[in-house]
Design a protein around this motif. Structure first.
Motif, mmCIF file in Angstrom:
data_model
loop_
_atom_site.group_PDB
_atom_site.id
_atom_site.type_symbol
_atom_site.label_atom_id
_atom_site.label_comp_id
_atom_site.label_asym_id
_atom_site.label_seq_id
_atom_site.Cartn_x
_atom_site.Cartn_y
_atom_site.Cartn_z
ATOM 1 N N LEU A 96 0.835 -1.205 0.000
ATOM 2 C CA LEU A 96 0.000 0.000 0.000
ATOM 3 C C LEU A 96 0.868 1.252 0.000
ATOM 4 O O LEU A 96 0.583 2.217 -0.726
ATOM 5 C CB LEU A 96 -0.920 -0.001 1.224
ATOM 6 C CG LEU A 96 -1.708 1.294 1.475
ATOM 7 C CD1 LEU A 96 -2.613 1.622 0.291
ATOM 8 C CD2 LEU A 96 -2.535 1.181 2.754
ATOM 9 N N THR A 97 1.944 1.227 0.793
ATOM 10 C CA THR A 97 2.846 2.383 0.857
ATOM 11 C C THR A 97 3.492 2.653 -0.491
ATOM 12 O O THR A 97 3.533 3.801 -0.960
ATOM 13 C CB THR A 97 3.937 2.152 1.917
ATOM 14 O OG1 THR A 97 3.314 1.947 3.190
ATOM 15 C CG2 THR A 97 4.873 3.347 1.994
ATOM 16 N N ILE A 98 3.976 1.607 -1.124
ATOM 17 C CA ILE A 98 4.623 1.764 -2.434
ATOM 18 C C ILE A 98 3.622 2.290 -3.458
ATOM 19 O O ILE A 98 3.930 3.209 -4.235
ATOM 20 C CB ILE A 98 5.217 0.422 -2.901
ATOM 21 C CG1 ILE A 98 6.369 0.007 -1.982
ATOM 22 C CG2 ILE A 98 5.698 0.521 -4.345
ATOM 23 C CD1 ILE A 98 6.899 -1.387 -2.248
ATOM 24 N N PHE A 99 2.415 1.713 -3.455
ATOM 25 C CA PHE A 99 1.403 2.169 -4.399
ATOM 26 C C PHE A 99 1.035 3.629 -4.152
ATOM 27 O O PHE A 99 0.879 4.406 -5.102
ATOM 28 C CB PHE A 99 0.146 1.301 -4.315
ATOM 29 C CG PHE A 99 -0.986 1.828 -5.152
ATOM 30 C CD1 PHE A 99 -1.031 1.599 -6.523
ATOM 31 C CD2 PHE A 99 -2.006 2.583 -4.588
ATOM 32 C CE1 PHE A 99 -2.057 2.105 -7.308
ATOM 33 C CE2 PHE A 99 -3.041 3.090 -5.347
ATOM 34 C CZ PHE A 99 -3.068 2.852 -6.716
ATOM 35 N N SER A 100 0.877 4.017 -2.884
ATOM 36 C CA SER A 100 0.499 5.390 -2.557
ATOM 37 C C SER A 100 1.534 6.384 -3.076
ATOM 38 O O SER A 100 1.183 7.438 -3.624
ATOM 39 C CB SER A 100 0.340 5.556 -1.042
ATOM 40 O OG SER A 100 -0.669 4.724 -0.542
ATOM 41 N N ILE A 101 2.802 6.048 -2.905
ATOM 42 C CA ILE A 101 3.871 6.928 -3.390
ATOM 43 C C ILE A 101 3.789 7.078 -4.901
ATOM 44 O O ILE A 101 3.862 8.187 -5.452
ATOM 45 C CB ILE A 101 5.251 6.378 -2.962
ATOM 46 C CG1 ILE A 101 5.392 6.435 -1.436
ATOM 47 C CG2 ILE A 101 6.366 7.158 -3.639
ATOM 48 C CD1 ILE A 101 6.627 5.731 -0.904
ATOM 49 N N ILE A 102 3.620 5.945 -5.590
ATOM 50 C CA ILE A 102 3.549 5.985 -7.056
ATOM 51 C C ILE A 102 2.303 6.738 -7.522
ATOM 52 O O ILE A 102 2.364 7.591 -8.416
ATOM 53 C CB ILE A 102 3.555 4.551 -7.640
ATOM 54 C CG1 ILE A 102 4.877 3.857 -7.325
ATOM 55 C CG2 ILE A 102 3.306 4.589 -9.144
ATOM 56 C CD1 ILE A 102 4.898 2.384 -7.709
ATOM 57 N N PHE A 103 1.167 6.439 -6.891
ATOM 58 C CA PHE A 103 -0.107 7.040 -7.293
ATOM 59 C C PHE A 103 -0.075 8.559 -7.170
ATOM 60 O O PHE A 103 -0.435 9.279 -8.116
ATOM 61 C CB PHE A 103 -1.233 6.462 -6.423
ATOM 62 C CG PHE A 103 -2.600 7.003 -6.731
ATOM 63 C CD1 PHE A 103 -3.382 6.441 -7.736
ATOM 64 C CD2 PHE A 103 -3.119 8.075 -6.011
ATOM 65 C CE1 PHE A 103 -4.657 6.939 -8.020
ATOM 66 C CE2 PHE A 103 -4.387 8.575 -6.278
ATOM 67 C CZ PHE A 103 -5.155 8.006 -7.287
ATOM 68 N N PHE A 104 0.373 9.055 -6.021
ATOM 69 C CA PHE A 104 0.360 10.507 -5.821
ATOM 70 C C PHE A 104 1.513 11.201 -6.545
ATOM 71 O O PHE A 104 1.437 12.397 -6.829
ATOM 72 C CB PHE A 104 0.336 10.842 -4.333
ATOM 73 C CG PHE A 104 -1.010 10.591 -3.713
ATOM 74 C CD1 PHE A 104 -2.078 11.433 -3.982
ATOM 75 C CD2 PHE A 104 -1.226 9.497 -2.885
ATOM 76 C CE1 PHE A 104 -3.336 11.190 -3.440
ATOM 77 C CE2 PHE A 104 -2.474 9.250 -2.335
ATOM 78 C CZ PHE A 104 -3.535 10.103 -2.624
ATOM 79 N N ALA A 105 2.565 10.455 -6.874
ATOM 80 C CA ALA A 105 3.622 11.017 -7.718
ATOM 81 C C ALA A 105 3.088 11.248 -9.132
ATOM 82 O O ALA A 105 3.369 12.281 -9.758
ATOM 83 C CB ALA A 105 4.832 10.081 -7.752
ATOM 84 N N VAL A 106 2.307 10.288 -9.637
ATOM 85 C CA VAL A 106 1.695 10.446 -10.954
ATOM 86 C C VAL A 106 0.686 11.596 -10.938
ATOM 87 O O VAL A 106 0.640 12.424 -11.861
ATOM 88 C CB VAL A 106 1.000 9.135 -11.394
ATOM 89 C CG1 VAL A 106 0.217 9.345 -12.685
ATOM 90 C CG2 VAL A 106 2.030 8.026 -11.576
ATOM 91 N N ALA A 107 -0.121 11.667 -9.858
ATOM 92 C CA ALA A 107 -1.084 12.766 -9.734
ATOM 93 C C ALA A 107 -0.370 14.108 -9.703
ATOM 94 O O ALA A 107 -0.814 15.080 -10.337
ATOM 95 C CB ALA A 107 -1.928 12.582 -8.467
ATOM 96 N N LEU A 108 0.747 14.184 -8.993
ATOM 97 C CA LEU A 108 1.535 15.419 -8.929
ATOM 98 C C LEU A 108 2.088 15.785 -10.306
ATOM 99 O O LEU A 108 2.096 16.964 -10.685
ATOM 100 C CB LEU A 108 2.685 15.241 -7.929
ATOM 101 C CG LEU A 108 3.683 16.410 -7.841
ATOM 102 C CD1 LEU A 108 2.982 17.669 -7.352
ATOM 103 C CD2 LEU A 108 4.842 16.037 -6.901
ATOM 104 N N PHE A 109 2.530 14.784 -11.049
ATOM 105 C CA PHE A 109 3.056 15.036 -12.397
ATOM 106 C C PHE A 109 2.016 15.744 -13.265
ATOM 107 O O PHE A 109 2.323 16.720 -13.953
ATOM 108 C CB PHE A 109 3.472 13.708 -13.042
ATOM 109 C CG PHE A 109 3.812 13.831 -14.502
ATOM 110 C CD1 PHE A 109 5.043 14.335 -14.904
ATOM 111 C CD2 PHE A 109 2.902 13.446 -15.479
ATOM 112 C CE1 PHE A 109 5.355 14.454 -16.253
ATOM 113 C CE2 PHE A 109 3.206 13.556 -16.819
ATOM 114 C CZ PHE A 109 4.438 14.060 -17.211
ATOM 115 N N PHE A 110 0.774 15.272 -13.225
ATOM 116 C CA PHE A 110 -0.274 15.876 -14.036
ATOM 117 C C PHE A 110 -0.730 17.227 -13.468
ATOM 118 O O PHE A 110 -1.152 18.104 -14.221
ATOM 119 C CB PHE A 110 -1.479 14.936 -14.150
ATOM 120 C CG PHE A 110 -1.277 13.808 -15.110
ATOM 121 C CD1 PHE A 110 -1.340 14.013 -16.482
ATOM 122 C CD2 PHE A 110 -1.007 12.526 -14.652
ATOM 123 C CE1 PHE A 110 -1.142 12.972 -17.374
ATOM 124 C CE2 PHE A 110 -0.808 11.471 -15.535
ATOM 125 C CZ PHE A 110 -0.871 11.698 -16.902
ATOM 126 N N ALA A 111 -0.673 17.375 -12.151
ATOM 127 C CA ALA A 111 -1.115 18.622 -11.527
ATOM 128 C C ALA A 111 -0.049 19.715 -11.579
ATOM 129 O O ALA A 111 -0.344 20.877 -11.291
ATOM 130 C CB ALA A 111 -1.496 18.365 -10.066
#
Length: 439
Positions: A123-138
């Motif tokens: 879950l921790t690894i996924f959360s980091i990846i997920f919000f990193a991708v969200a940050l990239f688009f934002a």
């Protein structure tokens, strides 16, 4: 020469707005409501559409009428009160609740089923990846239309369309009798269920962000900006209605394969697996991942945009900070934060609705300054009854209020305050200021 947007840009703007609104929660609520409504699906769905589609659209229009910003919406309130309201709304709908939940739901529904030994580490690894991708688009507000409206959302809409067609062409059961409150109060129950989407808050947040995106495309004229914002709201509302109708029908025809599960996510998962077999989880994962990701992008962007106007920190620094906080909250104490956020939502949601209504009728108020203060104070004061009831305090003294048992004790007092201030309060000059736009 006045700059305008191309048709493709307007459509992309509407798709982007649709994607911001459509989170995982919006996908999960309708199936359960549809299953419980059964043969009363149509009135229940109509009620749901009023609050889950109509109110957000009206919220977008209110933002447009107020000139596209929070200052325009709250110009008749003391500045400190307006700022406090905004900060609370952005914190609850942003890093404290809704944004982290997008990552957690995406993990639980879209990724965890493919992991053999799911753990806190995964879950921790996924959360980091997920919000990193969200940050990239934002990261760049000016490119949100191009990245989300022209790429991510069309992909999401295609998958949702495939699901909708499959549901109507090959329903997995027959529509059965209604259950619970849907038996005798289908429309009202659906109407109240629509509040769960919390998209009236989102409309106030995203409306301001969309205005910035439009202006990032070189549109400087206020009236033109207002027009494009309303177009975006209409396109988003149409898309949301399409999704909700198909998901209501999915739920209404799910009793034979998912009877009594009591969870919209489980109903959706079971139905998709029945329709598409082993590929069903892949389709569901695509829907949930795209819906959660686009909503996370919108929430991070909107919060960073607003907080950057209050502090010396730039939009990009706020975006990074918010993404990091969201990744942490998605892993630590989310259940406690949800429990803490619910009373705040009960307290502020009626205020947000009252604010939208006041904005729409402002020009007919003899004294807007008085009306805003009185109506919002009344809505907040009576919403605290619902907060107290949630916290298990004895509020039986107010049980005679209409809608008290539905958690909406604030409605009648707020309406009375609105009517009184429409006719009482003296005459105050009510000229539209530079923040407002005539439609």
């Amino acid at each position: 020469m006045k700059k305008t947007l191309k048709i493709t840009d307007i459509i992309a703007l509407g798709f982007m707005t649709f994607a911001f609104f459509l989170g995982a929660g919006n996908i999960i609520f309708p199936p359960l409501a549809g299953q419980l409504a059964g043969e009363n699906m149509l009135p229940a769905m109509s009620g749901f559409l009023v609050t889950a589609v109509g109110l957000p659209l009206i919220g977008i229009i209110a933002v447009a009428m107020a000139g596209g910003g929070w200052k325009g919406l709250t110009r008749d309130l003391p500045s400190k009160v307006a700022t406090l309201m905004a900060v609370l709304i952005f914190i609850i709908i942003g890093p404290a609740f809704a944004a982290p939940r997008t990552g957690l739901v995406a993990y639980e529904m879209a990724v965890k089923p493919f992991i053999t030994d799911a753990s806190q580490t995964s879950l921790t690894i996924f959360s980091i990846i997920f919000f990193a991708v969200a940050l990239f688009f934002a990261w760049s507000r000016g490119k949100l239309i191009d990245m989300i409206g022209k790429f991510l959302t069309p992909a999401l809409f295609v998958v949702l369309t495939v699901l909708a067609i499959a549901v109507f062409v090959n329903p997995q059961g027959t529509i059965v009798a209604a259950q619970g409150d849907y038996v005798t109060q289908a429309f009202t129950t659906g109407f109240l269920e629509g509040y769960n989407t919390m998209d009236t808050f989102a409309a106030l947040m995203f409306g301001m962000l969309i205005v910035d995106v439009i202006r990032g495309k070189g549109i400087t004229d206020d009236k033109t900006t207002c027009t494009y914002l309303i177009y975006a709201g209409l396109i988003a509302a149409t898309g949301l209605a399409f999704v909700y109708v198909s998901l209501f029908y999915l739920g209404a025809t799910s009793s034979s394969i998912a009877a009594g599960v009591g969870n919209g996510g489980t109903i959706l998962t079971t139905y998709v697996m029945a329709l598409f077999g082993s590929t069903g989880q892949i389709i569901l994962s695509a829907i949930v991942l795209l819906a959660c990701l686009t909503t996370a992008i919108g929430l991070i962007s909107a919060c960073a945009d607003y907080f950057s106007t209050l502090t010396s920190m730039s939009y990009k620094k706020w975006a990074v900070l918010l993404a990091v906080v969201c990744a942490i909250v998605a892993n630590v104490g989310l259940n406690m934060l949800i429990a803490l956020s619910v009373p705040v939502l009960f307290a502020l949601y009626p205020v947000a609705i009252a604010l939208v209504v006041l904005t729409l009728i402002r020009k007919w108020l003899p004294n807007p300054c008085l009306a805003y203060r009185v109506v919002l104070l009344v809505s907040f004061a009576f919403s605290m009854i619902d907060v107290a009831k949630y916290l298990k305090f004895d509020v039986s003294l107010f049980s005679s209020l209409p809608l008290f048992h539905y958690g909406m004790a604030w409605v009648l007092p707020t309406l009375i305050a609105l009517i009184i201030t429409r006719f009482v309060g003296g005459n105050q000059p009510n000229d539209d200021d530079k923040n407002s736009v005539k439609i």
